[in-house]
Design a protein around this motif. Structure first.
Motif, PDB file in Angstrom:
ATOM      1  N   ILE A  63       0.850  -1.211   0.000  1.00 37.73           N
ATOM      2  CA  ILE A  63       0.000   0.000   0.000  1.00 37.73           C
ATOM      3  C   ILE A  63       0.877   1.249   0.000  1.00 37.73           C
ATOM      4  CG2 ILE A  63      -1.743   1.334   1.258  1.00 37.73           C
ATOM      5  CD1 ILE A  63      -2.805  -1.209   2.482  1.00 37.73           C
ATOM      6  N   LEU A  64       1.911   1.235   0.851  1.00 33.40           N
ATOM      7  CA  LEU A  64       2.776   2.418   0.959  1.00 33.40           C
ATOM      8  C   LEU A  64       3.466   2.715  -0.374  1.00 33.40           C
ATOM      9  CD1 LEU A  64       4.305   1.907   4.523  1.00 33.40           C
ATOM     10  CD2 LEU A  64       2.774   3.759   3.792  1.00 33.40           C
ATOM     11  N   LYS A  65       3.890   1.677  -1.055  1.00 35.38           N
ATOM     12  CA  LYS A  65       4.528   1.885  -2.367  1.00 35.38           C
ATOM     13  C   LYS A  65       3.541   2.475  -3.364  1.00 35.38           C
ATOM     14  CE  LYS A  65       8.117  -1.541  -2.031  1.00 35.38           C
ATOM     15  NZ  LYS A  65       8.158  -2.995  -2.005  1.00 35.38           N
ATOM     16  N   LYS A  66       2.335   1.919  -3.357  1.00 39.77           N
ATOM     17  CA  LYS A  66       1.337   2.404  -4.332  1.00 39.77           C
ATOM     18  C   LYS A  66       0.924   3.846  -4.015  1.00 39.77           C
ATOM     19  CE  LYS A  66      -0.198  -2.001  -5.999  1.00 39.77           C
ATOM     20  NZ  LYS A  66      -1.162  -2.669  -6.857  1.00 39.77           N
ATOM     21  N   LEU A  67       0.889   4.157  -2.730  1.00 38.22           N
ATOM     22  CA  LEU A  67       0.591   5.547  -2.342  1.00 38.22           C
ATOM     23  C   LEU A  67       1.727   6.471  -2.778  1.00 38.22           C
ATOM     24  CD1 LEU A  67      -0.879   4.957   1.235  1.00 38.22           C
ATOM     25  CD2 LEU A  67      -2.049   6.222  -0.593  1.00 38.22           C
ATOM     26  N   ALA A  68       2.946   6.036  -2.542  1.00 38.05           N
ATOM     27  CA  ALA A  68       4.105   6.884  -2.859  1.00 38.05           C
ATOM     28  C   ALA A  68       4.244   7.090  -4.364  1.00 38.05           C
ATOM     29  CB  ALA A  68       5.375   6.250  -2.289  1.00 38.05           C
ATOM     30  N   ASN A  69       3.852   6.075  -5.124  1.00 37.38           N
ATOM     31  CA  ASN A  69       3.938   6.186  -6.577  1.00 37.38           C
ATOM     32  C   ASN A  69       2.709   6.841  -7.193  1.00 37.38           C
ATOM     33  OD1 ASN A  69       6.384   4.907  -6.471  1.00 37.38           O
ATOM     34  ND2 ASN A  69       5.518   2.874  -6.779  1.00 37.38           N
ATOM     35  N   GLY A  70       1.748   7.174  -6.339  1.00 36.77           N
ATOM     36  CA  GLY A  70       0.532   7.801  -6.858  1.00 36.77           C
ATOM     37  C   GLY A  70      -0.385   6.820  -7.579  1.00 36.77           C
ATOM     38  N   ILE A  71      -0.135   5.534  -7.462  1.00 35.47           N
ATOM     39  CA  ILE A  71      -1.004   4.539  -8.113  1.00 35.47           C
ATOM     40  C   ILE A  71      -2.350   4.498  -7.390  1.00 35.47           C
ATOM     41  CG2 ILE A  71      -1.265   2.072  -8.629  1.00 35.47           C
ATOM     42  CD1 ILE A  71       1.868   2.036  -8.873  1.00 35.47           C
ATOM     43  N   TRP A  72      -2.286   4.538  -6.063  1.00 36.83           N
ATOM     44  CA  TRP A  72      -3.504   4.722  -5.273  1.00 36.83           C
ATOM     45  C   TRP A  72      -3.424   6.084  -4.595  1.00 36.83           C
ATOM     46  CZ3 TRP A  72      -3.346  -0.683  -2.438  1.00 36.83           C
ATOM     47  CH2 TRP A  72      -3.766  -1.682  -3.325  1.00 36.83           C
ATOM     48  N   SER A  73      -4.511   6.809  -4.554  1.00 36.98           N
ATOM     49  CA  SER A  73      -4.519   8.089  -3.835  1.00 36.98           C
ATOM     50  C   SER A  73      -4.826   7.830  -2.354  1.00 36.98           C
ATOM     51  CB  SER A  73      -5.569   9.030  -4.419  1.00 36.98           C
ATOM     52  OG  SER A  73      -6.871   8.595  -4.046  1.00 36.98           O
ATOM     53  N   SER A  74      -4.421   8.762  -1.535  1.00 40.05           N
ATOM     54  CA  SER A  74      -4.733   8.637  -0.113  1.00 40.05           C
ATOM     55  C   SER A  74      -6.235   8.703   0.126  1.00 40.05           C
ATOM     56  CB  SER A  74      -4.010   9.723   0.690  1.00 40.05           C
ATOM     57  OG  SER A  74      -4.339   9.609   2.056  1.00 40.05           O
ATOM     58  N   VAL A  75      -6.925   9.498  -0.691  1.00 36.17           N
ATOM     59  CA  VAL A  75      -8.387   9.565  -0.541  1.00 36.17           C
ATOM     60  C   VAL A  75      -9.006   8.192  -0.811  1.00 36.17           C
ATOM     61  CG1 VAL A  75     -10.502  10.499  -1.576  1.00 36.17           C
ATOM     62  CG2 VAL A  75      -8.620  12.044  -0.960  1.00 36.17           C
ATOM     63  N   GLU A  76      -8.528   7.535  -1.848  1.00 38.90           N
ATOM     64  CA  GLU A  76      -9.030   6.183  -2.137  1.00 38.90           C
ATOM     65  C   GLU A  76      -8.772   5.220  -0.984  1.00 38.90           C
ATOM     66  OE1 GLU A  76      -8.597   4.796  -6.764  1.00 38.90           O
ATOM     67  OE2 GLU A  76      -6.739   5.400  -5.769  1.00 38.90           O
ATOM     68  N   VAL A  77      -7.524   5.240  -0.524  1.00 37.62           N
ATOM     69  CA  VAL A  77      -7.133   4.285   0.517  1.00 37.62           C
ATOM     70  C   VAL A  77      -7.858   4.606   1.824  1.00 37.62           C
ATOM     71  CG1 VAL A  77      -5.177   3.443   1.887  1.00 37.62           C
ATOM     72  CG2 VAL A  77      -4.909   3.818  -0.580  1.00 37.62           C
ATOM     73  N   THR A  78      -7.945   5.894   2.131  1.00 33.49           N
ATOM     74  CA  THR A  78      -8.626   6.289   3.368  1.00 33.49           C
ATOM     75  C   THR A  78     -10.114   5.961   3.287  1.00 33.49           C
ATOM     76  OG1 THR A  78      -6.986   8.035   3.697  1.00 33.49           O
ATOM     77  CG2 THR A  78      -9.051   8.234   4.917  1.00 33.49           C
ATOM     78  N   THR A  79     -10.699   6.180   2.149  1.00 37.42           N
ATOM     79  CA  THR A  79     -12.116   5.844   1.989  1.00 37.42           C
ATOM     80  C   THR A  79     -12.326   4.343   2.169  1.00 37.42           C
ATOM     81  OG1 THR A  79     -12.376   7.671   0.433  1.00 37.42           O
ATOM     82  CG2 THR A  79     -14.086   5.961   0.406  1.00 37.42           C
ATOM     83  N   ALA A  80     -11.462   3.563   1.554  1.00 42.13           N
ATOM     84  CA  ALA A  80     -11.619   2.105   1.626  1.00 42.13           C
ATOM     85  C   ALA A  80     -11.548   1.625   3.082  1.00 42.13           C
ATOM     86  CB  ALA A  80     -10.532   1.430   0.789  1.00 42.13           C
ATOM     87  N   PHE A  81     -10.517   2.072   3.796  1.00 38.93           N
ATOM     88  CA  PHE A  81     -10.385   1.614   5.187  1.00 38.93           C
ATOM     89  C   PHE A  81     -11.482   2.209   6.074  1.00 38.93           C
ATOM     90  CE2 PHE A  81      -6.075   0.279   3.914  1.00 38.93           C
ATOM     91  CZ  PHE A  81      -6.061  -0.986   4.471  1.00 38.93           C
ATOM     92  N   SER A  82     -11.897   3.433   5.788  1.00 36.38           N
ATOM     93  CA  SER A  82     -12.956   4.032   6.591  1.00 36.38           C
ATOM     94  C   SER A  82     -14.253   3.236   6.438  1.00 36.38           C
ATOM     95  CB  SER A  82     -13.193   5.487   6.165  1.00 36.38           C
ATOM     96  OG  SER A  82     -12.054   6.270   6.437  1.00 36.38           O
ATOM     97  N   LYS A  83     -14.578   2.897   5.203  1.00 34.34           N
ATOM     98  CA  LYS A  83     -15.804   2.123   4.976  1.00 34.34           C
ATOM     99  C   LYS A  83     -15.725   0.777   5.697  1.00 34.34           C
ATOM    100  CE  LYS A  83     -17.825   2.253   0.747  1.00 34.34           C
ATOM    101  NZ  LYS A  83     -17.870   2.305  -0.760  1.00 34.34           N
ATOM    102  N   ARG A  84     -14.583   0.141   5.519  1.00 34.20           N
ATOM    103  CA  ARG A  84     -14.443  -1.188   6.138  1.00 34.20           C
ATOM    104  C   ARG A  84     -14.447  -1.073   7.670  1.00 34.20           C
ATOM    105  NH1 ARG A  84     -11.421  -6.219   3.157  1.00 34.20           N
ATOM    106  NH2 ARG A  84     -11.797  -7.767   4.795  1.00 34.20           N
ATOM    107  N   ALA A  85     -13.909   0.036   8.186  1.00 34.97           N
ATOM    108  CA  ALA A  85     -13.941   0.249   9.643  1.00 34.97           C
ATOM    109  C   ALA A  85     -15.371   0.397  10.143  1.00 34.97           C
ATOM    110  CB  ALA A  85     -13.117   1.487  10.007  1.00 34.97           C
ATOM    111  N   ILE A  86     -16.173   1.110   9.357  1.00 37.45           N
ATOM    112  CA  ILE A  86     -17.572   1.306   9.768  1.00 37.45           C
ATOM    113  C   ILE A  86     -18.356  -0.008   9.670  1.00 37.45           C
ATOM    114  CG2 ILE A  86     -19.720   2.525   9.181  1.00 37.45           C
ATOM    115  CD1 ILE A  86     -17.592   4.263  10.635  1.00 37.45           C
TER     116      ILE A  86
END
Lengths: 571, 571
Positions: A63-86
């Protein structure tokens, strides 16, 4: 002035929590209360997109690599984990404070920063991280399960919150704890009880039980717990996670709320719980990169040491000698725990390492000393904290207290922690602390003496032991944390590793009665009925010496790889 | 069973001590009791050969080279320091246990080893080192000034004794302390009072006062003291020596006897007192070379860090910013102490460094918190220790107690340490420990904030401050250790450096009265009469951050060189 009854405060706080949950993520199709194992539900419930499932199932390093390379955005990753957390929260009641809007705004800023500058903010750029309720975030409550502390938002970030943000992390939820923190389960008057996602009739452990349950459901990639007697490691073990109890002062604690404030003889420490060992390393290395000793006076001035990680003090890791502690001389573990140790032994031998038996040294002394030190001023601490709200001090984790109200301690109860009503004098406390020092010296000498039997020319490299004499237990029954607290007393770096196994009523049949080591050993033997522990994950602890976190992580990687390799071979 | 009166035990112990002094070294020509300054006497008394004078006047770095090269034998060096130690003892009563035969046998072995193998045993090969009475040596008493502990030889070496021997050191004498250790002077019922060799009407300080007096007379090249609130640094300052208080757990303490056992919130630390800054470095580097954390569980796993010694965290030392604390906001130092600070400022400016003023932060809080924590169980500790012998607990360091017997505390006394008769509860102790933690946080933030005013881009590199509000004082009058204990509370690495100056009644005339900061400030001002402090050395403290010993030693070298250079220029 009219006094507000504590239950009214609770009602208000619960209303606020409900309002903090994004409406669209409230599930109409929750499994029935009788559904025990809900671990697969998040992926099946329909709320998560395929990409969100992919993101939340990915290991942190990737995940960290994909975030650093801009392959995944932080908004995408944060949304995904937020939804799963809820989703997780609706299944096992693991969250306390929820601030997803704020997190998404922060994620968007991080995305913008990366886009504009081409650079990450830090080594955890864009990664959501969950925090145990104790960790202060400016403007957000840290009730720690105390009604008294409701609606008293923190004035400042804890040092660790600042450091994680400096590393680029996104903070988005805080997680549930037991009142007082002095339980191996997770229940308090405000937020109620957290359950184990592998089997909701079982406890997720505690006191970082909210983290344990949340991360098992992959509602968070890394969570921060705290560990005074096992509070990171018990929930890590009970939920099939990795969890690190570093040495005193390796991770900054300053600015968190806590129980037993001022007790600094066996300090609580913060540590990560995660789904991969790589994330443990990423967390510690990132935190240390920020020189936390410049911000928290209790942090040891010791940067990440790459030589120690390369096992310079352990023959460079080519052939290690592990020692397995099959029992602690006090309580024999249940059959699945034993099976986990056996699998580990087999895996390590297959990987070419040496494995010998560990002889425990007077672990009952460690447990008694810890209880005496923690108990010395505990009742007064609890009284002072609960008095302003009038909330009752919880005396059992039984299901009977699920609706507010407190059962008296049952006459046959063996409470997790039972401090003396009048406390101790400072002089008496000093005598217990002196015993602790002598115990640490004796254990060090005991460890050094193993140089005679390892065959490596070194003393034992690491100890492998149960995390508890049991796997996750039915609510209200979590007992003696002897297998974890001993390493707190000794201040040894200790890492929980899931074996990939879980309780199987066919494989884990009760064994014939042995000569019981102690009364609690007999009780522990008698309560074991495999059906009650179904699906509970099986984990082990890998323990090194004080301030040897780097080496313990490296040795943990070796153990983890050996276990995975062996599982593959067996399947 | 007839009870032996404690005074009989004292008489017996004194007889044994007298018998342990080599007969040939008993001096017939001691100066009269009225002779105040005896610092030059050892070289004039006729007992030492020219070579012995040369050896004992040589800096440790050079002695170690000559020992390693076989130019001087360990027997020669040990004999020289032993003789000078016995001379010192006859002048200022600084020794407790004397075991020169044993030391010479060990020295002969070391000489043989070097001759046979061509190799040194370790980095301190052949060097005699004196130890404060607390440090256990197998077969030798550690009375620590308690009659109760007389004739109870230690069963084992302390870890530090083993480590020093592993480094090749020769142990030969132990040194005097005050009963309980909780005084800035040195007097107990067994061994009596140690005096200051620069002016015997003054105290050598305490609690490592025996070391201070011995090393000032060059009866030892390096001595080990202990420091809970200033007990290395006060005698170092009062006797014109270098003295290091390292951070908690940098130097192994295991296996020593102590006061207030079990008090582990502000732990006492061991540290060297010497005549040269090179010896401070040699001592710490040697001790750390033995990986003391493998032998003492409380030692921090941190080897000597050469990068930190090269001031990697301080711009490589090219231009440092020192901050001078002229007073601590509580008590204004006497004129000679001020003169020492002024000389240091001038020297550092001349050497091209920056010097700003240090603003003390609530030092009274540090002093109160330390007193509360140390006092929490102190009376009970003293009672339990003295009860078996029936010896009185000493309540004043006045000369009136020089012959056994104890004066009651005079009504106007401001005792050095006055714990509450009934002690505190553990909960109350925790609250003081919590205040201590908060104070450490506040001070760290305060220090960090200086980045705005240093002009170096870094916060202040080191703080320069008085060691006390006074130089060595007349016996019975040593007070408030506020200038030293604050660094114990904060756990800052702190090094005492002699300025090369001493009290000069012509230069150090009383100043006009200032607006007194506190009641004790007024008292301190009023007691200053230069004639009473004649010959007393003037020292300063150089203080860095927690676990920054390497950098503090390096910055100390810079300060020391600047002071020496300036003295040269002025003469």
């Amino acid at each position: 002035m009219a006094t507000i009854h504590w239950q009214e405060i609770v009602a208000q706080k619960r209303k606020e929590q409900a309002a903090s949950i994004p409406k669209d993520w409230i599930l109409p199709n929750l499994p029935s209360k009788d559904t025990l194992n809900v671990i697969d539900f998040p992926e099946k419930c329909g709320l998560l997109t395929a990409k969100e499932i992919e993101i939340t199932n990915t290991e942190v390093d990737v995940i960290l690599k994909k975030l650093a390379n801009g392959i995944w955005s932080s908004v995408e990753v944060t949304t995904a984990f937020s939804k799963r957390a809820i989703i997780a929260h609706q299944l096992v009641n693991c969250l306390t404070e929820i601030f997803i809007d704020r997190a998404l705004a922060r994620a968007a800023e991080l995305d913008k920063h990366l886009k504009t500058t081409g650079k990450v903010v830090g080594p955890l750029h864009g990664l959501p991280i969950s925090l145990k309720d104790q960790v202060n975030i400016k403007g957000i409550d840290s009730t720690m399960g105390y009604v008294t502390w409701a609606s008293k938002p923190a004035a400042e970030n804890a040092v660790l919150a600042n450091i994680l943000e400096a590393c680029g992390a996104v903070l988005y939820v805080k997680t549930n704890v037991p009142q007082t923190l002095m339980w191996g389960e997770t229940f308090n008057h405000i937020f109620g009880r957290t359950t184990n996602p592998y089997n909701r009739s079982l406890t997720p452990g505690g006191s970082s039980g909210g983290e344990g349950a949340l991360i098992a459901l992959k509602g968070s990639p890394i969570g921060v717990g705290s560990d005074l007697g096992g509070s990171v490691r018990i929930p890590a073990a009970f939920n099939g996670l990795y969890g690190l109890r570093g040495s005193y002062g390796r991770v900054p604690y300053a600015g968190c709320v806590n129980s037993l404030e001022g007790q600094d003889s066996i300090p609580s420490v913060l540590g990560p719980l995660t789904n991969s060992i790589g994330a443990i390393k990423a967390f510690l290395k990132s935190v240390l990169s920020q020189k936390p000793w410049l911000h928290d006076p209790l942090v040891v001035r010791k940067p990440w040491n790459e030589d120690e990680y390369k096992l310079a003090d352990h023959g460079n890791g080519t052939q290690l000698c592990f020692a397995i502690m099959w029992d602690d001389g006090h309580t024999v573990p249940h059959p699945p725990v034993r099976r986990g140790l056996e699998a580990t032994k087999q895996a390590l031998l297959a990987a070419g390492h040496r494995v010998i038996d560990w002889t425990p040294l007077a672990h009952a002394e460690a447990f008694q000393v810890a209880g005496t030190i923690f108990g010395a001023g505990a009742r007064e601490d609890f009284r002072v904290t609960t008095a302003p709200s009038g909330e009752p001090i919880i005396t059992t984790m039984d299901l009977s207290v699920d609706t507010p109200g407190v059962s008296p301690l049952p006459p046959d109860a063996e409470p997790f922690f039972s401090p003396p009503p009048d406390g101790l004098s400072a002089y008496e406390l000093w005598q217990a602390q002196r015993r602790k020092r002598d115990y640490r010296q004796a254990y060090l000498d005991h460890w050094n003496a193993t140089v005679e039997v390892t065959g490596t020319g070194r003393p034992v490299d690491a100890i492998i032991s149960p995390c508890a004499a049991f796997t996750a237990r039915p609510h209200g029954s979590s007992k003696n944390p002897g297998y974890t607290v001993v390493w707190n007393v000794l201040d040894y770096a200790s890492l929980v590793i899931p074996t990939g196994l879980s309780v199987d009523p066919v494989l884990d049949v009760p064994k014939p009665a042995h000569d019981f080591l102690t009364g609690p050993d007999k009780v522990n033997y008698e309560i074991y009925a495999p059906a009650d522990f179904k699906y509970a994950p099986i984990a082990i602890q890998v323990t090194g010496r004080t301030l040897e976190e780097e080496a313990v992580i490296a040795m943990g990687e070796i153990v983890d790889a050996a276990l995975k390799n062996n599982l593959k071979t067996c399947n």
